[in-house]
Design a protein around this motif. Structure first.
Motif, PDB file in Angstrom:
ATOM      1  N   GLU A 240     -50.880 -11.231  51.924  1.00 25.49           N
ATOM      2  CA  GLU A 240     -50.976  -9.450  52.229  1.00 25.49           C
ATOM      3  C   GLU A 240     -50.114  -8.835  53.615  1.00 25.49           C
ATOM      4  OE1 GLU A 240     -53.414  -6.781  50.428  1.00 25.49           O
ATOM      5  OE2 GLU A 240     -53.047  -7.794  48.517  1.00 25.49           O
TER       6      GLU A 240
ATOM      7  N   ARG B 297     -51.856  -4.448  58.254  1.00 25.62           N
ATOM      8  CA  ARG B 297     -51.581  -5.837  58.017  1.00 25.62           C
ATOM      9  C   ARG B 297     -51.671  -7.279  58.650  1.00 25.62           C
ATOM     10  NH1 ARG B 297     -46.279  -3.997  54.143  1.00 25.62           N
ATOM     11  NH2 ARG B 297     -47.120  -6.539  53.860  1.00 25.62           N
TER      12      ARG B 297
ATOM     13  N   GLU C  18     -48.666  -8.875  57.156  1.00 27.53           N
ATOM     14  CA  GLU C  18     -47.161  -8.008  57.694  1.00 27.53           C
ATOM     15  C   GLU C  18     -46.206  -9.270  58.045  1.00 27.53           C
ATOM     16  OE1 GLU C  18     -43.932  -5.796  58.464  1.00 27.53           O
ATOM     17  OE2 GLU C  18     -45.828  -5.808  57.120  1.00 27.53           O
TER      18      GLU C  18
END
Length: 243
Positions: free
Chosen positions: A126, A99, A128
């Protein structure tokens, strides 16, 4: 001045959006899947029909934003074909399995974009770490903007994060970036869940200079319905007043 980008899925959408005052189009197909690459014929027809910029989605499927070699080959071919249509830009995005921003993807496809305007799409939401992701994207001078809702929630529920992202793009010293901006300008394009009724307060709270609308300017706010000229003109008037 605040730029209004409107999703178009056909020539009729494009013509109506331009007539009502939209500043730019994001041309897609499969709107209920978040947008996929439209056909070359559709791109050519829309580009020929309107005078406002047309940015084209480059996304081969809706499985995920993690792409393999064959996916990247497909997107590379699409970018070359889109460049030949006279479109103003492309809308791209890819993530790593952990991610993060897929920089290998960017390094492969950005040279193919040439002078096309480049938007990094909502794959960004999306990540992290969106702040770290934005700082990565700031190193790529071909990327003009990031389309984001500040995370997986609708944009009006992520005002603090969007405001933070806007502030990072405007920080001339680049904060904790390893490199300064060197003149690079990247905008935050806010989208997903925005409403006509709340757009003025949203822009004031976040400081965004670009907003992205899809379902909210369609009949009954339905993704598959035609654009509602009354709603779109109302939105254009509100944004023009802010500008």
């Amino acid at each position: 001045m605040v730029v209004l980008e409107v999703i178009a899925t056909c020539v009729e959408d494009a013509l109506l959006a331009e007539e009502c005052g939209a500043g730019r189009l994001e041309l897609i197909t499969a709107i209920t899947e978040g947008g996929l690459t439209p056909s070359i014929g559709m791109i050519e027809q829309v580009v020929a029909a309107v005078d406002i910029p047309v940015n084209v989605m480059v996304r081969p499927h809706s499985r995920s934003f993690v792409y393999g070699k064959q996916d990247v080959a497909t997107m590379s071919a699409d970018i070359k074909a889109i460049a030949a249509t006279g479109a103003a830009g492309i809308v791209i995005g890819a993530l790593t399995v952990d991610r993060g921003i897929d920089e290998a993807f960017l390094e492969q496809v950005l040279p193919l974009a040439g002078k096309l305007d480049v938007t990094f799409h909502r794959a960004f939401d999306e990540l992290e770490d969106m702040v770290a992701g934005l700082r990565t994207l700031l190193r790529y001078h071909q990327i003009s903007r990031v389309l984001t809702s500040g995370g997986v929630r609708p944009a009006p529920e992520a005002v603090p994060m969007i405001r933070k992202l806007v502030e990072i793009t405007r920080d001339r010293e680049a904060g904790s970036l390893s490199q300064p901006f060197s003149g690079h300008s990247l905008s935050i394009l806010a989208g997903h869940g925005l409403t006509i009724e709340g757009i003025e307060s949203f822009i004031e709270a976040t400081g965004v200079s670009e907003v992205h609308f899809g379902s909210a300017v369609r009949l009954d706010s339905s993704a598959l319905a035609p654009i509602d000229p009354t709603r779109l003109k109302d939105l254009v008037n509100k944004i023009s007043y802010i500008g």
